[in-house]
Every structure is written in C-alpha cells, then in structure tokens.
Enzyme design. Structure first.
Site, PDB file in Angstrom:
ATOM      1  N   ASP A  13      -7.285  -2.365  14.002  1.00 23.89           N
ATOM      2  CA  ASP A  13      -8.616  -2.956  14.087  1.00 23.89           C
ATOM      3  C   ASP A  13      -9.152  -3.797  13.101  1.00 23.89           C
ATOM      4  O   ASP A  13     -10.290  -3.872  11.982  1.00 23.89           O
ATOM      5  CB  ASP A  13      -9.583  -1.322  13.388  1.00 23.89           C
ATOM      6  CG  ASP A  13      -8.911  -0.887  11.794  1.00 23.89           C
ATOM      7  OD1 ASP A  13      -8.104  -1.612  11.630  1.00 23.89           O
ATOM      8  OD2 ASP A  13      -8.829   0.314  11.048  1.00 23.89           O
ATOM      9  N   HIS A  32      -7.260  -3.959  10.066  1.00 18.75           N
ATOM     10  CA  HIS A  32      -6.768  -4.221   8.306  1.00 18.75           C
ATOM     11  C   HIS A  32      -5.570  -5.013   8.313  1.00 18.75           C
ATOM     12  O   HIS A  32      -4.998  -5.181   9.054  1.00 18.75           O
ATOM     13  CB  HIS A  32      -6.521  -2.765   8.207  1.00 18.75           C
ATOM     14  CG  HIS A  32      -5.489  -1.512   8.800  1.00 18.75           C
ATOM     15  ND1 HIS A  32      -6.148  -1.009   9.620  1.00 18.75           N
ATOM     16  CD2 HIS A  32      -4.608  -1.897   9.168  1.00 18.75           C
ATOM     17  CE1 HIS A  32      -4.799  -0.128   9.515  1.00 18.75           C
ATOM     18  NE2 HIS A  32      -3.206  -1.604   9.602  1.00 18.75           N
ATOM     19  N   GLU A  38      -9.646  -1.659   4.990  1.00 19.34           N
ATOM     20  CA  GLU A  38     -10.770  -1.079   6.663  1.00 19.34           C
ATOM     21  C   GLU A  38     -11.530  -1.516   6.452  1.00 19.34           C
ATOM     22  O   GLU A  38     -12.044  -2.295   5.947  1.00 19.34           O
ATOM     23  CB  GLU A  38     -10.564   0.311   6.983  1.00 19.34           C
ATOM     24  CG  GLU A  38      -9.087   0.852   6.786  1.00 19.34           C
ATOM     25  CD  GLU A  38      -8.672   1.573   8.256  1.00 19.34           C
ATOM     26  OE1 GLU A  38      -8.401   0.128   8.686  1.00 19.34           O
ATOM     27  OE2 GLU A  38      -8.143   2.261   8.362  1.00 19.34           O
ATOM     28  N   ASP A  72       0.230  -0.964   0.023  1.00 19.51           N
ATOM     29  CA  ASP A  72       0.268   0.104   0.091  1.00 19.51           C
ATOM     30  C   ASP A  72       1.039   1.344   0.021  1.00 19.51           C
ATOM     31  O   ASP A  72       1.912   1.514   0.316  1.00 19.51           O
ATOM     32  CB  ASP A  72      -1.278   0.101   1.054  1.00 19.51           C
ATOM     33  CG  ASP A  72      -0.169  -0.491   2.151  1.00 19.51           C
ATOM     34  OD1 ASP A  72       0.684  -0.303   2.699  1.00 19.51           O
ATOM     35  OD2 ASP A  72      -0.923  -1.272   3.671  1.00 19.51           O
TER      36      ASP A  72
HETATM   37  P1  PGA Z   1       2.757  -1.123  12.612  1.00 25.48           P
HETATM   38  O1  PGA Z   1       1.119  -1.391  11.849  1.00 25.48           O
HETATM   39  O2  PGA Z   1       3.243  -2.542  11.680  1.00 25.48           O
HETATM   40  O3  PGA Z   1       2.863   0.085  12.309  1.00 25.48           O
HETATM   41  O4  PGA Z   1       1.637  -1.177  14.241  1.00 25.48           O
HETATM   42  C1  PGA Z   1       1.006  -2.525  10.939  1.00 25.48           C
HETATM   43  C2  PGA Z   1      -0.696  -2.364  10.207  1.00 25.48           C
HETATM   44  O5  PGA Z   1      -1.030  -1.138  10.436  1.00 25.48           O
HETATM   45  O6  PGA Z   1      -0.843  -2.953   9.350  1.00 25.48           O
END
Ligand code: PGA
Length: 263
Positions: A138, A140, A145, A67
């Site tokens: 959450d 995702h 999302e 992404d």
């Molecule tokens: P993080 O994010 O590795 O910074 O915890 C993971 C994500 O949002 O997929």
C-alpha cells in the site's frame, strides 16, 4: 532518485551489502537505519558473511530500526526485536548498547514520551547515514500507512487491513497480529543522508510504480522519496514490471561510469 533494476533479489542484496561494507569501512561509527520483513533477509545474510569471512567490524556502528508492533514482548517470534536478533544481531558484533529498536511493550500515554526520546536518540547519534527500506504493497515506508503526514515523526500508528493481511504469514493466528505499532515518521526517515529502498516481486509492482512515477501524495507515503536528495531504489524485474519508463532507467544505469555500476 536513482532507479536500479536488476534480475533478482540476490544481486541487489549483495550490492546493498557492499554499500554498507564500504560505508562502515569509511566511517566505522556509522549510523544505520534498519528494516524488517522478508525484503532485507538476503542482505542481512550477506552482512553476516562479510563479518565472518571479511572481518567487517560493526563494533562502533549504531543502529536504529524503523518500527515495532505494540503489545508484543521482545521475545515474541513475530516481534521485530526478535527478528533482528535472530537474523542479524546475534551473528555480528554490534554493541547491544548501540542497538535501538522501538519497545513493543510501552503502554498508554508513555508512548508519546518514548517516541520523543527515540527521535532524540537518533539526533544524538548524529542522524542516520544510510537507511534501508522495504515498501508495503500500500506504499507504506516504515509503518507509515496511507494518509500519514509526510512530515510525521516517530509515533503510534494503526495498521491498515491490507497490511494486517500482508503480515499474517508471520503470525501463528491472524487474531494475534497487533493493530498498533510504533514507527519512525516519514519526516524522520527523510532526514537519513542516504535512503536505499529494496523491492522484490510482482506484489510490490504497483507501489513501486506509484513511488517513482506517481504524484507525491500522503495516500502513498513512499512517493515523498521523490523529494529526497539521495534515494536509491533497487528493484527486481517483477517489482519494476509496472514502470512506464523502465527502459529509460535501464539506459541511465547502463551509461553510468563503470565504477558506479553493480558488478
Ligand atoms: P516485506 O515488507 O519486506 O515483508 O515485503 C515490507 C514492508 O511492509 O515495508
């Protein structure tokens, strides 16, 4: 779904780096799906060490990132293009032409065509052999999302307020965070031959418990991993702390043949 609980992020990151090393040695033109965020940082550090000290050759490897924020130039310090360059690509020998990260500067209706082409490029590369994933608090995966279609393809998404808050530390000012992103879809991710999800820290414990023990639901996109034939979830103790069957996962892991265990 294989659930592996280890004491800390470092042990897990070394293990995943070895998985990638073995894949690249077995299949030098492997296609890797890569993630950004704080979770894969130690993994990337170890891949750099393997390249420098053990001559791990990424010269024929192809990569696809999950992404990118829309509206950020690739040299913006919070862009995922910048993140990947600084934390991995400038230190190893992946050919620039084999690196694919969504372009955050695509605008308007062009996004649709761009996303379709991203999917084609993944297909043309023979599909993703190993996909690294983090997980949002959450649920995702990528930036899919809650309520993302579980069959979705690469497309534009709007971030939830919670994700904006989670990612605020990476930006100088909260109002700088783009609300839109391009992300591989849940369906795109599910086509990877092996999915390896890493989760560290108490902040991920609820999302991890839902992913492994909750019902499959678009409200928690990561739950679709229950349907994947080869998904490995590697958790530190804190991320595993809300799992009801923690002891069972440990028992299964402890009774695996020695050659399958983390050393
Ligand atoms: P993080 O994010 O590795 O910074 O915890 C993971 C994500 O949002 O997929």
């Amino acid at each position: 779904m294989e659930v592996i609980i280890q004491s800390d992020a470092s042990t897990i990151s070394l293990y995943v780096a070895r998985l990638i090393r073995d894949l690249v040695r077995r299949k030098p033109n492997a296609t890797l799906g890569l993630a950004t965020g704080s979770t894969p940082l130690l993994l990337y550090r170890e891949l750099i060490r393997l390249h420098r000290e053990e001559k791990l050759d990424f010269g024929s490897v192809t990569t696809f990132n999950l992404d990118e924020y829309l509206g950020l130039a690739s040299d913006h310090p919070a862009s995922y293009n910048h993140f990947m360059r600084e934390n991995l690509f400038k230190h190893i020998n992946v050919a620039p032409a084999n690196i694919h990260i969504p372009d955050g500067q695509i605008e308007g209706a062009e996004v649709l065509d761009y996303c379709r082409r991203y999917e084609e490029e993944i297909r043309d590369a023979g599909g993703i052999d190993l996909q690294i994933l983090g997980i949002g608090s959450d649920g995702h995966i990528g930036f899919n999302e809650p309520t993302s279609a579980l069959t979705s393809r690469t497309r534009i998404k709007t971030l939830t307020e919670r994700t904006l808050q989670d990612n605020a530390p990476f930006f100088a000012r909260p109002d700088e965070i783009p609300h839109h992103v391009i992300t591989m879809g849940v369906g795109t991710i599910m086509e990877a031959r092996h999915i390896v999800l890493l989760a560290f820290g108490e902040r991920k414990a609820r999302a991890v418990a839902e992913t492994i023990e909750g019902p499959i639901s678009a409200l928690f996109p990561s739950t679709i991993l229950q349907m994947h034939p080869q998904a490995t979830l590697l958790l530190d103790k804190a991320a595993a702390s809300k799992l009801q069957r923690r002891d069972y996962y440990r028992w299964v892991f402890d009774h695996k043949p020695e050659w399958q265990q983390i050393s």
